[in-house]
Every structure is written in C-alpha cells, then in structure tokens.
Scaffold this active site. Structure first.
Site, PDB file in Angstrom:
ATOM      1  CB  SER A   5      47.543 -75.355 -22.644  1.00  0.00           C
ATOM      2  OG  SER A   5      48.705 -74.620 -22.371  1.00  0.00           O
ATOM      3  CG  HIS A  30      45.966 -73.245 -18.999  1.00  0.00           C
ATOM      4  ND1 HIS A  30      45.619 -73.197 -17.666  1.00  0.00           N
ATOM      5  CD2 HIS A  30      47.288 -73.542 -19.018  1.00  0.00           C
ATOM      6  CE1 HIS A  30      46.681 -73.466 -16.918  1.00  0.00           C
ATOM      7  NE2 HIS A  30      47.717 -73.672 -17.721  1.00  0.00           N
ATOM      8  CG  ASP A  32      50.909 -72.799 -19.596  1.00  0.00           C
ATOM      9  OD1 ASP A  32      50.561 -73.000 -18.419  1.00  0.00           O
ATOM     10  OD2 ASP A  32      50.570 -73.516 -20.553  1.00  0.00           O
ATOM     11  CG  MET A  34      56.486 -70.822 -18.950  1.00  0.00           C
ATOM     12  SD  MET A  34      57.173 -72.170 -19.933  1.00  0.00           S
ATOM     13  CE  MET A  34      55.691 -73.134 -20.209  1.00  0.00           C
ATOM     14  CG  HIS A  63      49.834 -72.139 -14.928  1.00  0.00           C
ATOM     15  ND1 HIS A  63      50.160 -73.367 -15.451  1.00  0.00           N
ATOM     16  CD2 HIS A  63      50.462 -72.074 -13.717  1.00  0.00           C
ATOM     17  CE1 HIS A  63      50.933 -74.027 -14.601  1.00  0.00           C
ATOM     18  NE2 HIS A  63      51.146 -73.255 -13.554  1.00  0.00           N
ATOM     19  CG  MET A  65      54.203 -72.164 -14.647  1.00  0.00           C
ATOM     20  SD  MET A  65      54.362 -73.341 -15.971  1.00  0.00           S
ATOM     21  CE  MET A  65      53.281 -72.555 -17.118  1.00  0.00           C
ATOM     22  CG  MET A 134      51.738 -77.875 -11.966  1.00  0.00           C
ATOM     23  SD  MET A 134      50.916 -77.229 -13.446  1.00  0.00           S
ATOM     24  CE  MET A 134      51.797 -78.068 -14.755  1.00  0.00           C
ATOM     25  N   GLY A 139      56.716 -76.391 -17.337  1.00  0.00           N
ATOM     26  CA  GLY A 139      57.719 -75.795 -18.213  1.00  0.00           C
ATOM     27  C   GLY A 139      57.543 -76.164 -19.677  1.00  0.00           C
ATOM     28  CG  PHE A 140      59.342 -78.209 -21.380  1.00  0.00           C
ATOM     29  CD1 PHE A 140      59.992 -77.457 -22.355  1.00  0.00           C
ATOM     30  CD2 PHE A 140      59.955 -78.378 -20.147  1.00  0.00           C
ATOM     31  CE1 PHE A 140      61.245 -76.901 -22.102  1.00  0.00           C
ATOM     32  CE2 PHE A 140      61.208 -77.834 -19.880  1.00  0.00           C
ATOM     33  CZ  PHE A 140      61.860 -77.088 -20.864  1.00  0.00           C
ATOM     34  N   GLY A 141      55.033 -78.350 -22.814  1.00  0.00           N
ATOM     35  CA  GLY A 141      53.851 -79.092 -23.233  1.00  0.00           C
ATOM     36  C   GLY A 141      54.282 -80.489 -23.681  1.00  0.00           C
ATOM     37  N   GLY A 142      53.307 -81.363 -23.880  1.00  0.00           N
ATOM     38  CA  GLY A 142      53.583 -82.672 -24.462  1.00  0.00           C
ATOM     39  C   GLY A 142      54.300 -83.663 -23.561  1.00  0.00           C
ATOM     40  CG  ASP A 172      48.542 -77.351 -16.714  1.00  0.00           C
ATOM     41  OD1 ASP A 172      48.615 -77.883 -17.836  1.00  0.00           O
ATOM     42  OD2 ASP A 172      49.026 -76.236 -16.441  1.00  0.00           O
ATOM     43  N   GLY A 173      48.591 -80.961 -17.474  1.00  0.00           N
ATOM     44  CA  GLY A 173      49.758 -81.701 -17.940  1.00  0.00           C
ATOM     45  C   GLY A 173      49.441 -83.122 -18.352  1.00  0.00           C
ATOM     46  N   GLY A 174      49.699 -83.449 -19.623  1.00  0.00           N
ATOM     47  CA  GLY A 174      49.516 -84.820 -20.102  1.00  0.00           C
ATOM     48  C   GLY A 174      48.073 -85.268 -20.151  1.00  0.00           C
ATOM     49  N   GLY A 194      46.920 -79.164 -23.778  1.00  0.00           N
ATOM     50  CA  GLY A 194      47.661 -78.444 -24.813  1.00  0.00           C
ATOM     51  C   GLY A 194      47.850 -79.306 -26.026  1.00  0.00           C
TER      52      GLY A 194
HETATM   53  C1  DX5 Z   1      53.128 -77.079 -18.590  1.00  0.00           C
HETATM   54  C2  DX5 Z   1      51.994 -76.117 -18.753  1.00  0.00           C
HETATM   55  C3  DX5 Z   1      50.808 -76.728 -19.355  1.00  0.00           C
HETATM   56  C4  DX5 Z   1      51.007 -77.276 -20.749  1.00  0.00           C
HETATM   57  C5  DX5 Z   1      50.188 -78.527 -20.842  1.00  0.00           C
HETATM   58  O1  DX5 Z   1      54.142 -76.459 -17.902  1.00  0.00           O
HETATM   59  O2  DX5 Z   1      51.609 -75.576 -17.491  1.00  0.00           O
HETATM   60  O3  DX5 Z   1      49.689 -75.862 -19.331  1.00  0.00           O
HETATM   61  O4  DX5 Z   1      50.650 -76.393 -21.779  1.00  0.00           O
HETATM   62  O5  DX5 Z   1      50.467 -79.133 -22.030  1.00  0.00           O
HETATM   63  P1  DX5 Z   1      50.080 -80.634 -22.360  1.00  0.00           P
HETATM   64  O6  DX5 Z   1      48.594 -80.741 -22.261  1.00  0.00           O
HETATM   65  O7  DX5 Z   1      50.616 -80.820 -23.731  1.00  0.00           O
HETATM   66  O8  DX5 Z   1      50.782 -81.517 -21.336  1.00  0.00           O
HETATM   67 ZN    ZN Z   2      49.661 -74.496 -17.381  1.00  0.00          ZN
END
Ligand code: DX5
Ligand code: ZN
Length: 213
Positions: A5, A30, A32, A34, A63, A65, A134, A139-142, A172-174, A194
């Site tokens: 990502s 990927h 994102d 937003m 993606h 959002m 999801m 909305g956020f990475g990490g 997608d996510g974590g 990501g």
């Molecule tokens: C979150 C995004 C993800 C994000 C994943 O809203 O859609 O694509 O980048 O990041 P990680 O892998 O750090 O959870």
């Molecule tokens: Zn995403």
C-alpha cells in the site's frame, strides 16, 4: 498475491520507493484514495498519482475511499489502473458503478467495511472480479488487524462458491507475517500491506516474506 500500500511510502521520495518496488516480488500496487468525508483522512489525488503511475511498472489496484466514486471512473482509467475498488457503503447503485468500471476496461472490485456483512454481496458477487474485505476501519495505515475478518473470509469463500463467482478475495489492514499466514489459511487470495512492508528496514525483503507465505 501481495499488493503493497502506497499510503505508507515516503512521499518525499516516491521515485526511490518505486525503484525497489518495481524489482520486488509485489504483484500489484495498492493505492488508497481518500476524501476526508467517507473516511476521516485525506491521502493523495490524481495530480500526484499520475506521476506514480508513470514510474510504477506493476498493475495498479486502486481503492476508492470516497463518496460518489463513480464520478472518478475516467480519472482512474486515465492512470492505466488494472482494478478499481469501490466501497459498498458509498454506492446505492452498485450494479451500475460496476458496469461503468467494466465499460472503462478495468477490473471491478467491491470493498466492505468491517461492520458490513458479506451477505450483502449475494446479488453482486457474480458480476465482480474481486471483493476487498477491510480488516481495519479505513482511513489510516498502521492499525491493528480485526480478528473477526478471518471468519468473514471463510463466509465469503462459501458465498462465492454458492453464487458461482470467480472473484478474488483481497484483505486490507493490519497485515503482517502472522495475520497474513492466518488470512491465507482462511482463503484470502490477495494481501494488502502498508506499514509492515514500508516501515521494514528492507521493504523488498519484507514483501518477499509475505509473498512466500
Ligand atoms: C487503510 C487503507 C490501507 C492501509 C493499510 O484505510 O485502506 O490500504 O494502507 O495499511 P496497513 O497495512 O499499515 O494496515
Ligand atoms: Zn486500502
């Protein structure tokens, strides 16, 4: 398959990021998008992405959002994207949007938030190329992986079999080595990552480890 990502990349040096990325085991990139409305954050828009698309040599997994993603089908197509993902929660006329994406020559993906059950896909699954689940609130990475996603992957696999859908399951996510392994065992086809990849001392190596799962 692995779709790193872009959200976790170093935006001050995207060219350097794309250098290792293009040589890596990653399958897709990927992206994102937003809007600060559907999700509580803003990432990057098309003026930035057109430069990324120019230097990225792998298929783009976009993606969206944002509310009313159908307004941007042409912009996503202009990037040369392989796949356009839209959220179920943003599309009252989802069947029409999927048709617009296909008419534009792209693969169509439908994304579900953590609280949206897979059962809502019953009448659209056979028309799409991919379902993105999801595993965090978007909305956020990490963020931390929501374990309930594993059950959703299994339920989705049953729904796809029942409806005769050939759609891929993307999550997608974590995602890290531990959650990635569990997701693969549950039946996921594509893992987005990501933070796990881009914050690693050697991102290409982290990507390789996920690819080898
Ligand atoms: C979150 C995004 C993800 C994000 C994943 O809203 O859609 O694509 O980048 O990041 P990680 O892998 O750090 O959870
Ligand atoms: Zn995403």
């Amino acid at each position: 398959m692995i779709s790193p990502s872009l959200l976790s990349a170093n935006f001050a040096n995207l060219e350097a990021e794309m250098k290792w990325f293009n040589q890596s085991s990653a399958d897709w990139l990927h992206i994102d998008v937003m809007d600060g409305v559907f999700v509580p954050n803003i990432s990057f828009g098309f003026p930035v992405l057109k430069h990324v698309a120019r230097i990225c040599q792998k298929p783009l997994d976009v993606h969206m959002m944002i509310v009313q993603p159908e307004k941007f089908v042409d912009e996503v197509k202009a990037l040369g994207a392989y796949l356009m993902n839209v959220h179920y929660e943003t599309c009252p006329h989802l069947h029409r949007v999927v048709g617009q994406i296909h008419e534009a020559g792209m693969k169509a993906g439908v994304t579900l938030n953590p609280a949206t059950p897979v059962s809502v896909l019953e009448d659209i699954a056979a028309d799409v190329d991919l379902i993105l689940l999801m595993s965090v609130n978007p909305g956020f990475g990490g963020q931390k992986f929501i374990p309930h996603t594993l059950e959703k992957v299994e339920k989705l696999r049953q729904l796809l079999n029942r409806t005769g859908s050939k759609a891929l399951i993307e999550v997608d996510g974590g995602v890290n080595l531990e959650t990635g392994r569990l997701l693969k065992a549950a039946g996921a086809d594509v893992l987005v990552a990501g933070n796990y990849i881009f914050s690693a001392p050697d991102p290409a190596k982290a990507c390789e480890a996920l690819s080898a799962l």
